[in-house]
Design a protein around this motif. Structure first.
Motif, PDB file in Angstrom:
ATOM      1  N   MET A  42       0.797  -1.217   0.000  1.00 22.95           N
ATOM      2  CA  MET A  42       0.000   0.000   0.000  1.00 22.95           C
ATOM      3  C   MET A  42       0.839   1.282   0.000  1.00 22.95           C
ATOM      4  SD  MET A  42      -3.183   0.906   2.452  1.00 22.95           S
ATOM      5  CE  MET A  42      -4.590   0.424   1.514  1.00 22.95           C
ATOM      6  N   SER A  43       1.959   1.293   0.760  1.00 24.20           N
ATOM      7  CA  SER A  43       2.735   2.534   0.876  1.00 24.20           C
ATOM      8  C   SER A  43       3.345   2.936  -0.453  1.00 24.20           C
ATOM      9  CB  SER A  43       3.825   2.363   1.919  1.00 24.20           C
ATOM     10  OG  SER A  43       4.653   1.280   1.578  1.00 24.20           O
ATOM     11  N   ARG A  45       1.848   3.390  -3.108  1.00 23.77           N
ATOM     12  CA  ARG A  45       0.934   4.241  -3.867  1.00 23.77           C
ATOM     13  C   ARG A  45       1.073   5.700  -3.443  1.00 23.77           C
ATOM     14  NH1 ARG A  45       1.182   0.831  -6.643  1.00 23.77           N
ATOM     15  NH2 ARG A  45      -0.148  -0.977  -6.962  1.00 23.77           N
ATOM     16  N   GLY A  46       2.199   6.313  -3.793  1.00 24.24           N
ATOM     17  CA  GLY A  46       2.359   7.745  -3.540  1.00 24.24           C
ATOM     18  C   GLY A  46       2.582   8.112  -2.089  1.00 24.24           C
ATOM     19  N   GLY A  47       2.713   7.131  -1.221  1.00 19.22           N
ATOM     20  CA  GLY A  47       2.962   7.417   0.188  1.00 19.22           C
ATOM     21  C   GLY A  47       4.456   7.589   0.452  1.00 19.22           C
ATOM     22  N   SER A  48       4.770   7.912   1.695  1.00 23.09           N
ATOM     23  CA  SER A  48       6.154   8.037   2.102  1.00 23.09           C
ATOM     24  C   SER A  48       6.763   6.636   2.188  1.00 23.09           C
ATOM     25  CB  SER A  48       6.180   8.711   3.477  1.00 23.09           C
ATOM     26  OG  SER A  48       7.485   8.740   3.969  1.00 23.09           O
ATOM     27  N   ASP A 101       4.203  17.715  -3.467  1.00 23.19           N
ATOM     28  CA  ASP A 101       3.216  18.011  -2.424  1.00 23.19           C
ATOM     29  C   ASP A 101       2.471  16.751  -1.994  1.00 23.19           C
ATOM     30  OD1 ASP A 101       3.926  20.611  -2.620  1.00 23.19           O
ATOM     31  OD2 ASP A 101       2.059  21.321  -3.536  1.00 23.19           O
ATOM     32  N   MET A 103      -0.811  14.850  -0.250  1.00 18.75           N
ATOM     33  CA  MET A 103      -2.239  15.174  -0.397  1.00 18.75           C
ATOM     34  C   MET A 103      -2.753  16.217   0.612  1.00 18.75           C
ATOM     35  SD  MET A 103      -4.750  14.862  -2.385  1.00 18.75           S
ATOM     36  CE  MET A 103      -4.172  13.609  -3.529  1.00 18.75           C
ATOM     37  N   ILE A 106      -1.910  19.422  -0.898  1.00 17.22           N
ATOM     38  CA  ILE A 106      -2.691  19.663  -2.117  1.00 17.22           C
ATOM     39  C   ILE A 106      -4.085  20.182  -1.775  1.00 17.22           C
ATOM     40  CG2 ILE A 106      -3.855  18.469  -4.041  1.00 17.22           C
ATOM     41  CD1 ILE A 106      -1.364  16.729  -4.343  1.00 17.22           C
ATOM     42  N   ILE A 107      -4.699  19.589  -0.773  1.00 17.32           N
ATOM     43  CA  ILE A 107      -6.071  20.005  -0.462  1.00 17.32           C
ATOM     44  C   ILE A 107      -6.101  21.149   0.553  1.00 17.32           C
ATOM     45  CG2 ILE A 107      -7.073  17.764  -1.044  1.00 17.32           C
ATOM     46  CD1 ILE A 107      -7.269  17.158   1.941  1.00 17.32           C
TER      47      ILE A 107
ATOM     48  N   PRO B 337      -0.529   7.120   1.574  1.00 18.47           N
ATOM     49  CA  PRO B 337      -0.657   6.624   0.205  1.00 18.47           C
ATOM     50  C   PRO B 337      -1.945   7.152  -0.422  1.00 18.47           C
ATOM     51  CG  PRO B 337      -1.093   4.877   1.792  1.00 18.47           C
ATOM     52  CD  PRO B 337      -0.624   6.059   2.564  1.00 18.47           C
ATOM     53  N   MET B 338      -2.001   7.186  -1.741  1.00 15.89           N
ATOM     54  CA  MET B 338      -3.215   7.691  -2.408  1.00 15.89           C
ATOM     55  C   MET B 338      -3.350   7.040  -3.773  1.00 15.89           C
ATOM     56  SD  MET B 338      -1.552  11.375  -2.949  1.00 15.89           S
ATOM     57  CE  MET B 338       0.082  11.548  -3.615  1.00 15.89           C
ATOM     58  N   LEU B 368      -8.343   3.302  -0.850  1.00 16.07           N
ATOM     59  CA  LEU B 368      -7.813   4.667  -0.743  1.00 16.07           C
ATOM     60  C   LEU B 368      -8.862   5.729  -1.069  1.00 16.07           C
ATOM     61  CD1 LEU B 368      -4.331   3.958  -2.379  1.00 16.07           C
ATOM     62  CD2 LEU B 368      -4.788   4.359   0.040  1.00 16.07           C
ATOM     63  N   PRO B 372      -9.018  11.740   2.360  1.00 12.97           N
ATOM     64  CA  PRO B 372      -9.383  13.079   1.901  1.00 12.97           C
ATOM     65  C   PRO B 372      -8.707  13.365   0.553  1.00 12.97           C
ATOM     66  CG  PRO B 372      -8.395  13.140   4.117  1.00 12.97           C
ATOM     67  CD  PRO B 372      -8.207  11.763   3.594  1.00 12.97           C
ATOM     68  N   PRO B 373      -9.261  14.164  -0.312  1.00 12.11           N
ATOM     69  CA  PRO B 373     -10.467  14.957  -0.096  1.00 12.11           C
ATOM     70  C   PRO B 373     -11.762  14.217  -0.449  1.00 12.11           C
ATOM     71  CG  PRO B 373      -9.521  15.486  -2.221  1.00 12.11           C
ATOM     72  CD  PRO B 373      -8.613  14.452  -1.601  1.00 12.11           C
ATOM     73  N   MET B 538      -9.242  20.865  -6.946  1.00  7.98           N
ATOM     74  CA  MET B 538      -8.541  20.341  -5.778  1.00  7.98           C
ATOM     75  C   MET B 538      -9.405  19.324  -5.031  1.00  7.98           C
ATOM     76  SD  MET B 538      -5.949  22.069  -6.421  1.00  7.98           S
ATOM     77  CE  MET B 538      -4.911  21.516  -5.125  1.00  7.98           C
ATOM     78  N   GLY B 541      -8.748  15.546  -5.841  1.00  9.90           N
ATOM     79  CA  GLY B 541      -7.711  14.784  -5.132  1.00  9.90           C
ATOM     80  C   GLY B 541      -6.708  14.099  -6.034  1.00  9.90           C
ATOM     81  N   CYS B 542      -6.403  14.714  -7.173  1.00  9.44           N
ATOM     82  CA  CYS B 542      -5.376  14.132  -8.052  1.00  9.44           C
ATOM     83  C   CYS B 542      -4.003  14.602  -7.587  1.00  9.44           C
ATOM     84  CB  CYS B 542      -5.607  14.557  -9.498  1.00  9.44           C
ATOM     85  SG  CYS B 542      -4.281  13.958 -10.596  1.00  9.44           S
ATOM     86  N   PRO B 543      -3.056  13.673  -7.358  1.00 17.10           N
ATOM     87  CA  PRO B 543      -1.737  14.090  -6.856  1.00 17.10           C
ATOM     88  C   PRO B 543      -0.949  14.941  -7.854  1.00 17.10           C
ATOM     89  CG  PRO B 543      -1.751  11.736  -7.377  1.00 17.10           C
ATOM     90  CD  PRO B 543      -3.173  12.217  -7.489  1.00 17.10           C
ATOM     91  N   ILE B 545      -2.178  17.523  -9.430  1.00 17.08           N
ATOM     92  CA  ILE B 545      -2.654  18.909  -9.407  1.00 17.08           C
ATOM     93  C   ILE B 545      -2.377  19.509  -8.032  1.00 17.08           C
ATOM     94  CG2 ILE B 545      -4.616  20.449  -9.808  1.00 17.08           C
ATOM     95  CD1 ILE B 545      -6.044  18.097 -11.168  1.00 17.08           C
ATOM     96  N   SER B 546      -1.677  20.625  -8.008  1.00 13.93           N
ATOM     97  CA  SER B 546      -1.534  21.345  -6.735  1.00 13.93           C
ATOM     98  C   SER B 546      -1.808  22.827  -6.983  1.00 13.93           C
ATOM     99  CB  SER B 546      -0.170  21.096  -6.099  1.00 13.93           C
ATOM    100  OG  SER B 546       0.856  21.323  -7.021  1.00 13.93           O
TER     101      SER B 546
END
Lengths: 190, 579
Positions: A42-43, A45-48, A101, A103, A106-107, B337-338, B368, B372-373, B538, B541-543, B545-546
């Protein structure tokens, strides 16, 4: 020799697996006992993400714990800071200045720290920053950031340059050897 | 030749060298690579099964047929395979059979941290627990020997830090094993009369295995140099942490055979060591055994029931000085993760969240969608539970919930255990709307083929389940297919299906963007003159796009040009090349 500890940290998908593969191969060829540990799944997928590389005469634990890392090689700016607790007091951080960035940033629920590397340096940590993305692009592929950073790391390890090159030859597909050697050289020189 | 191998690859190599000829598995982190690595050998049979029960029964059938066999799964997969497990303990095997199970203490990629060792004890099946890659390889060979000598399936228990850590491993040669199948109803037909007769065999086997455990090299004492006035009993990765902290200064009883546990060795060790600590991750299996046989040990009162251990855990528990560390004042934002940029699941979750629909979720990348968001999920339990859970939810809520609740389940998870829930929906008629997120691959575990993809584990063409026909044939009359990149279409179809007074299935179909055959398009760019900074994008929640300097920006190293953000923007600020 007591075990040396290198952490490779970054964002899932940045190519830390190839970096640890290269490092592992090199260190085995040099005759060390080696352990490399990373978490899949899982990590990624864009995680640290974090990879531990340990080598020496005899290595038991596959992981690096608080205050034990001699080096943290970070693929992204704030990831270097995230794992600072794992660094030895006199350890070194090698960091790609790229900003990705997470998430929450980003949000807009959290802020990306402005000058994090200066703060890390102010704590007495040696920070060796490099624009690996630009250098990798110069070498022929933005994906070669990982190897640029390995080039930077090579300056700190007492292993001959040609051994690194032969490890690259063993670890990457023939079509990408030249790009990766060039990326390695750029990391080593800059 | 010595090489650096992850534990799972070394285990696969060990199974191969032991003459294992058939492996059937369902993928699950951290077990997946055992089967993937085994599939690389050319002279053996290897497959992905729809679920772990099927895998275990297939391996059992292969053993019966005379070939050494194995099945591999993660800890929660063993729950699914538990039914055949308990009775295979009674029948025993013909050729050797090994069950590889990988636990995930710390839950790096799992929904719970159950301890698989309980299954070995409960099913009365021996369990070996390697502590590094070389042991994983060696133990595989010993496991098959035990399996045939004692007429039992045998567990090899991995954990994340053994499965996914690389250490130096030396390979050997393969030996071939072939047994003859002989009809033996008393042994293989577990009807009551035969099973009653087999149970004493199981108890006697455990007694003999306990004797074996006393003399087996799987369990060994390493006497310390005498600095400390205590000894440590440990196994698996905890052994490595103990050695990291104490080196050779403390006496250690390292257990490789976790079930059944020896009695004499433990008593002798305790007598010589004086005070004894048991260091094991998760539950107190070894500790309980020690206390049962009258050996007083210190265990879970000092070492946690939760998560992974490390050298620090051990050092702290013994009051050793902590290493000096550096800390920062600035808070570092978390990086969970996302879903990837361009992930087809995102569009569907965006529409569900926008319409405030209650969503029962399942196990996969799409878990996932809870982050958020989008915050789009209401429940995640286990494989397949979204479908059966939705049925129950709607039986409870009836007209209050039926038109505003759905479940989402991936293609592979639907094959695993979602289809049985759908049969229940059709059979017991709940007005439920099931969304199958068909991205044509098993995603989260790293891209394994499954019965809906049309390819087998080696990537060769295979049988292919047609999802639409399957859903119709179990009794769902309303089956529709949508493209999750088309948000308007998704919204329209969801509303229509929820409004219907009958069960329905929506197949949300688009392949995972990480698949090699999915060619990314050119990244989009944001036209700063058109972007009004409304931040609607925003919420997607697409990584990629910031938001910088009052405008959206696109990271061109992440964007794959799916263009869904462009369909969201009221000001046409997202531009693709050529516009």
């Amino acid at each position: 020799m007591s075990a040396k500890n290198i952490m490779i940290v970054g964002v899932g998908g940045q190519g830390s697996l190839l970096a640890s593969k290269l490092l592992g191969r090199l260190l085995v060829d040099e005759g060390f006992d080696v352990k490399v540990s990373e978490v899949h799944g899982m990590s990624q997928r864009g995680g640290s993400v974090v990879t531990y590389v340990r080598f020496g005469d005899k290595v038991y634990s596959p992981i690096i714990d608080e205050g034990e890392a001699d080096f943290i090689v970070s693929f992204e700016k704030i990831e270097a800071a995230r794992y600072i607790k794992d660094l030895r007091k006199d350890g070194t951080i090698i960091v790609n200045t790229q900003q990705i960035d997470p998430m929450p940033v980003i949000i807009g629920s959290e802020e990306y720290p402005k000058d994090i590397l200066s703060e890390v340096e102010s704590k007495g940590v040696k920070v060796d920053a490099i624009d690996a993305l630009t250098l990798a692009t110069q070498a022929g592929s933005a994906k070669a950031c990982n190897i640029v950073l390995m080039g930077k790391l090579a300056k700190y390890l007492d292993i001959p340059y040609d051994k690194w090159e032969s490890a690259i030859e063993k670890c990457v597909k023939p079509a990408f050897i030249d790009i990766n050697k060039k990326a390695f050289a750029l990391g080593y020189e800059n | 030749m010595k090489e650096l191998m992850i534990g799972n690859a070394a285990l696969a190599r060990g199974l191969y060298e032991a003459g294992c000829s058939v492996i059937s598995s369902y993928p699950g982190t951290p077990s997946t690579e055992i089967t993937e690595e085994f599939a690389k050998f050319s002279d053996v049979y290897c497959e992905w099964a729809p679920n772990e029960k099927v895998a275990a029964e297939t391996a059992f059938g292969a053993s019966l047929g005379g070939k050494r066999s194995a099945c591999c799964m993660k800890h929660v997969g063993l729950n699914v395979a538990a039914d055949p497990l308990f009775t295979m303990s009674y029948t025993g095997v013909n050729a050797g059979m090994v069950i590889c199970v990988a636990d995930d203490p710390g839950m790096h990629s799992s929904q719970n941290e159950q301890d698989s060792r309980h299954y070995a004890v409960a099913a009365k099946v021996p369990m070996l627990e390697p502590a590094d890659s070389q042991e994983a390889l060696n133990f595989a060979k010993i496991a098959f020997e035990i399996s045939e000598e004692f007429d039992t399936p045998v567990f090899i228990k991995m954990c994340t830090r053994v499965a996914h850590s690389q250490s130096i491993t030396e390979k050997g040669e393969r030996t071939e094993v072939q047994k003859e199948y002989v009809k033996n109803p008393k042994k293989y037909i577990m009807a009551p009369a035969n099973a009653i007769a087999r149970h004493p065999f199981v108890e006697e086997r455990t007694r003999k295995l306990t004797e074996y455990a006393e003399a087996s090299p799987l369990n060994r004492v390493e006497y310390g140099s005498g600095t400390y006035d205590f000894g440590i009993i440990t196994s698996s990765t905890s052994y490595q942490y103990v050695k990291e902290v104490f080196g050779d200064s403390v006496s250690v009883l390292k257990l490789g055979l976790i079930n059944p546990l020896p009695v004499k060795i433990i008593k002798d060790f305790a007598e010589k060591a004086g005070k004894v600590y048991v260091i094991e991750e998760l539950d107190p299996i070894i500790e309980t055994h020690c206390k049962t046989i009258g050996v007083d040990v210190i265990g879970k009162e000092r070492f946690s029931l939760l998560g992974e251990f490390s050298q620090k855990t051990i050092a702290e528990a013994f009051g050793l000085e902590a290493k000096e560390t550096v800390s920062l004042d600035t808070k570092i934002p978390v990086r969970p993760p996302m879903m990837c940029a361009g992930c087809p699941h995102r569009g569907m979750f965006y529409v569900l969240a926008k319409n405030k629909i209650t969503v029962l979720g399942d196990i996969g990348c799409y878990t996932l969608g809870s982050m958020p968001p989008l915050n789009a999920l209401d429940m995640t339990l286990c494989m397949g539970a979204s479908v059966s859970g939705l049925h129950g939810f709607n039986k409870a809520g009836e007209s209050e919930t039926e038109n505003k609740t759905v479940c989402v389940i991936g293609d592979s998870t639907f094959m695993h255990s979602g289809v049985t829930g759908l049969i229940n929906i059709a059979y017991n008629q709940s007005n439920s709307t099931v969304i199958v997120l068909d991205n044509s691959i098993t995603g989260m575990t790293g891209h394994q083929q499954n019965p809906t993809t049309g390819y087998n584990i080696k990537g060769d063409p295979a049988g292919k389940v047609n999802l639409e026909s399957l859903c119709r044939s179990v009794g769902i009359n309303s089956v529709r297919v949508v493209d999750p990149y088309n948000l308007d279409e998704c919204e329209k179809v969801i509303k229509e299906e929820l409004a219907k007074n009958e069960p329905s299935v929506i197949i949300s179909r688009r392949p995972c963007v990480l698949l090699k055959y999915v060619k990314p398009k050119k990244p989009l760019t944001v036209n700063p003159d058109k972007c009004r900074g409304c931040k609607k994008c925003m919420k997607f929640g697409c990584p990629a796009i910031s938001f910088r300097d009052k405008h959206a920006v696109i990271d061109n190293t992440l964007c794959i040009g799916c263009g869904v953000c462009a369909s969201l923007c009221a000001f046409n600020a997202f531009e693709s090349e050529g516009e």
